[in-house]
Design a protein around this motif. Structure first.
Motif, PDB file in Angstrom:
ATOM      1  N   ALA A   1       2.783  10.784   1.461  1.00  0.00           N
ATOM      2  CA  ALA A   1       1.668   9.561   0.770  1.00  0.00           C
ATOM      3  C   ALA A   1       2.231   9.228   1.217  1.00  0.00           C
ATOM      4  O   ALA A   1       1.230   7.937   1.229  1.00  0.00           O
ATOM      5  CB  ALA A   1       3.289   9.656  -0.843  1.00  0.00           C
ATOM      6  N   ALA A   2       2.681   8.447   2.007  1.00  0.00           N
ATOM      7  CA  ALA A   2       2.338   7.576   3.257  1.00  0.00           C
ATOM      8  C   ALA A   2       1.427   7.651   3.314  1.00  0.00           C
ATOM      9  O   ALA A   2       0.574   6.571   4.203  1.00  0.00           O
ATOM     10  CB  ALA A   2       4.285   6.786   3.927  1.00  0.00           C
ATOM     11  N   ALA A   3       1.246   8.084   4.325  1.00  0.00           N
ATOM     12  CA  ALA A   3       0.340   8.280   5.250  1.00  0.00           C
ATOM     13  C   ALA A   3      -1.277   8.534   4.681  1.00  0.00           C
ATOM     14  O   ALA A   3      -2.067   8.515   5.350  1.00  0.00           O
ATOM     15  CB  ALA A   3       0.911   9.387   5.941  1.00  0.00           C
TER      16      ALA A   3
ATOM     17  N   LYS B   1       0.983  -1.509   0.343  1.00  0.00           N
ATOM     18  CA  LYS B   1       0.318   0.121   0.028  1.00  0.00           C
ATOM     19  C   LYS B   1       0.696   1.239   0.670  1.00  0.00           C
ATOM     20  O   LYS B   1       0.525   2.173  -0.912  1.00  0.00           O
ATOM     21  CB  LYS B   1      -0.758   0.293   1.207  1.00  0.00           C
ATOM     22  N   VAL B   2       2.085   1.087   0.063  1.00  0.00           N
ATOM     23  CA  VAL B   2       2.566   2.172   0.883  1.00  0.00           C
ATOM     24  C   VAL B   2       3.507   2.296  -0.240  1.00  0.00           C
ATOM     25  O   VAL B   2       3.722   3.710  -1.193  1.00  0.00           O
ATOM     26  CB  VAL B   2       4.006   2.321   1.617  1.00  0.00           C
ATOM     27  N   VAL B   3       4.353   1.676  -1.271  1.00  0.00           N
ATOM     28  CA  VAL B   3       4.940   1.651  -2.097  1.00  0.00           C
ATOM     29  C   VAL B   3       3.853   2.254  -3.593  1.00  0.00           C
ATOM     30  O   VAL B   3       4.189   2.753  -3.928  1.00  0.00           O
ATOM     31  CB  VAL B   3       5.169   0.472  -2.352  1.00  0.00           C
ATOM     32  N   ALA B   4       2.614   1.501  -3.760  1.00  0.00           N
ATOM     33  CA  ALA B   4       2.358   1.879  -4.617  1.00  0.00           C
ATOM     34  C   ALA B   4       1.175   3.432  -4.340  1.00  0.00           C
ATOM     35  O   ALA B   4       1.224   4.277  -5.624  1.00  0.00           O
ATOM     36  CB  ALA B   4       0.605   1.678  -4.448  1.00  0.00           C
ATOM     37  N   ALA B   5       1.179   4.058  -3.140  1.00  0.00           N
ATOM     38  CA  ALA B   5       1.701   5.019  -3.123  1.00  0.00           C
ATOM     39  C   ALA B   5       2.124   6.610  -3.333  1.00  0.00           C
ATOM     40  O   ALA B   5       2.142   7.727  -3.554  1.00  0.00           O
ATOM     41  CB  ALA B   5       1.127   5.932  -1.176  1.00  0.00           C
ATOM     42  N   LEU B   6       3.878   5.713  -3.246  1.00  0.00           N
ATOM     43  CA  LEU B   6       5.080   6.599  -3.116  1.00  0.00           C
ATOM     44  C   LEU B   6       4.950   6.577  -5.022  1.00  0.00           C
ATOM     45  O   LEU B   6       5.221   7.590  -5.247  1.00  0.00           O
ATOM     46  CB  LEU B   6       5.841   5.576  -2.853  1.00  0.00           C
TER      47      LEU B   6
END
Length: 429
Positions: free
Chosen positions: A416-418, A329-334
């Protein structure tokens, strides 16, 4: 495509830092860099963080675990996201030559006078979180939920996260849905490195005292020389990795301190070693720790030491493991924000962190990633010359990330991650 902070952001995304905010954060970074504080002594830095959070509407609790600061910003129903920055510096004399280089001195946990420097980049971490918390506070129409900003002491000694947890952090603050952290590293500035699963190694540090019998330097036959004992042990310890760890596994054994005696013509009665061990697997960790103890005890026996060595634990870091679903989820947002060419999967790093203790304490997912801080041109030149190992790294006296684009990248990465949990339209898991 990378978000351009001069444009109006799409609904559900956070704007990047303005030039005015970057200027303010750069000034804060230089100030904190010039005034570093050792682990569990971060009173000035904690005060800066607490004042910043209060100014921007956070409910602030100081003194958590000693010098830790927790800020809460509630903005309706939704996920609770913990964002963490560590604050402490190292007992190192800085050699960067920067105009804002540290000249600070202090007393370390061993009661020794020492120079102090932000040679690991925690000053950058502090201003990253300062920037992210302000942007979140100023854009509440773009997200919902709760932000928990954690300014943590004592990462370098593995004391800080434990101290905050032991001070009732789990009981005193809301349970997060995810814990997020990032660290500046000697990648090319602007790049972000991530991986699922094992991200950072376990770290174990010991202090060991070897005992001998003192004598005059001219009469070694009347002594049991702990200097020779220590020197022999240091050399033999190098065989733990080369001869007791399989090539398909990995470990590091480093002796960072060897102290014995005060005068060239006096054989002392004891020697002190401080050593550090890094491993990725629990089985390898157990084997390396056991081998280290066995070698030190055997060297003492072989030397006829009057008593066995004394061992004390200085620090213990768990393996940092990233939750798979939360990491994706974090990587997709980044990747959405920076582009896939700036967000790279990397190999596990042999550094260690206590960040994972927060997720473990609440039994919630944790994600930790790294942000490049090396001048891109210098990194490219070193890479082409096959000299990447010569680039200054964390804990080196000449380590200092380039401020730009490292500052902006870290703030935007945290946002972005948050935002993957907080942005308008996201459902609470």
């Amino acid at each position: 495509m990378k978000n351009n902070s001069t444009q109006t952001p799409e609904h559900g995304t956070m704007p990047g830092p303005s030039q005015d905010l970057l200027t303010e954060l750069e000034a804060a970074y230089k100030d904190i860099h010039a005034h570093p504080e050792l682990s569990m002594q971060e009173r000035r830095t904690a005060g800066i963080a607490a004042a910043w959070l209060r100014t921007h509407g956070y409910d602030v609790t100081e003194g958590v675990g000693g010098t830790g600061v927790v800020g809460l910003l509630r903005n309706g129903d939704g996920a609770t996201v913990l964002l963490r920055a560590d604050m402490d510096a190292l007992p190192i004399a800085e050699s960067t030559g920067l105009p804002f280089a540290s000249k600070a001195t202090g007393t370390d946990r061993f009661s020794q006078s020492t120079a102090i420097a932000h040679s690991c980049g925690h000053d950058m971490h502090v201003v990253w979180l300062m920037g992210a918390t302000r942007i979140l506070a100023e854009n509440r129409d773009r997200w919902h939920g709760t932000v928990m900003a954690v300014f943590q002491p004592g990462e370098e000694t593995a004391q800080g996260a434990r101290a905050m947890i032991e001070d009732g952090m789990v009981r005193r603050f809301p349970k997060p849905d995810v814990t997020l952290g990032q660290h500046v590293m000697p990648l090319s500035a602007g790049l972000i490195g991530w991986r699922i699963g094992t991200m950072l190694s376990a770290g174990d540090s010991w202090e060991v005292t070897l005992f001998g019998r003192g004598a005059h330097g001219s009469m070694p036959q009347k002594s049991i020389d702990p200097v020779v004992m220590a020197a022999s042990a240091v050399m033999r310890l190098q065989t733990v990795v080369s001869r007791e760890v399989a090539m398909t596994d990995s470990a590091v054994v480093t002796v960072g301190t060897l102290r014995a005696g005060m005068s060239e013509n006096v054989i002392p009665d004891r020697a002190l070693l401080r050593l550090n061990i890094r491993t990725f697997k629990d089985q390898v960790r157990s084997r390396v720790l056991a081998a280290t103890r066995r070698i030190l005890e055997a060297e003492a026996t072989a030397s006829g030491a009057p008593k066995p060595p004394e061992f004390s634990v200085l620090s213990e870091y768990p393996v940092t493991r990233n939750d798979e679903a939360a990491t994706r989820k974090v990587v997709a947002a980044l990747a959405r924000h920076f582009g896939t060419d700036q967000v790279l999967e990397i190999e596990p790093a042999t550094a260690s962190e206590d960040f994972g203790l927060f997720g473990a304490a609440w039994d919630v997912p944790a994600v930790f990633w790294v942000v490049g801080g090396t001048d891109p041109e210098k990194f490219k030149a070193a890479e082409q010359a096959g000299k990447l190992d010569e680039i200054p790294v964390n804990h080196a006296p000449d380590f200092a990330p380039v401020i730009h684009p490292t500052l902006r990248t870290g703030v935007e990465a945290m946002l972005a991650a948050a935002g993957a949990w907080l942005a308008a339209g996201e459902e609470k898991p």
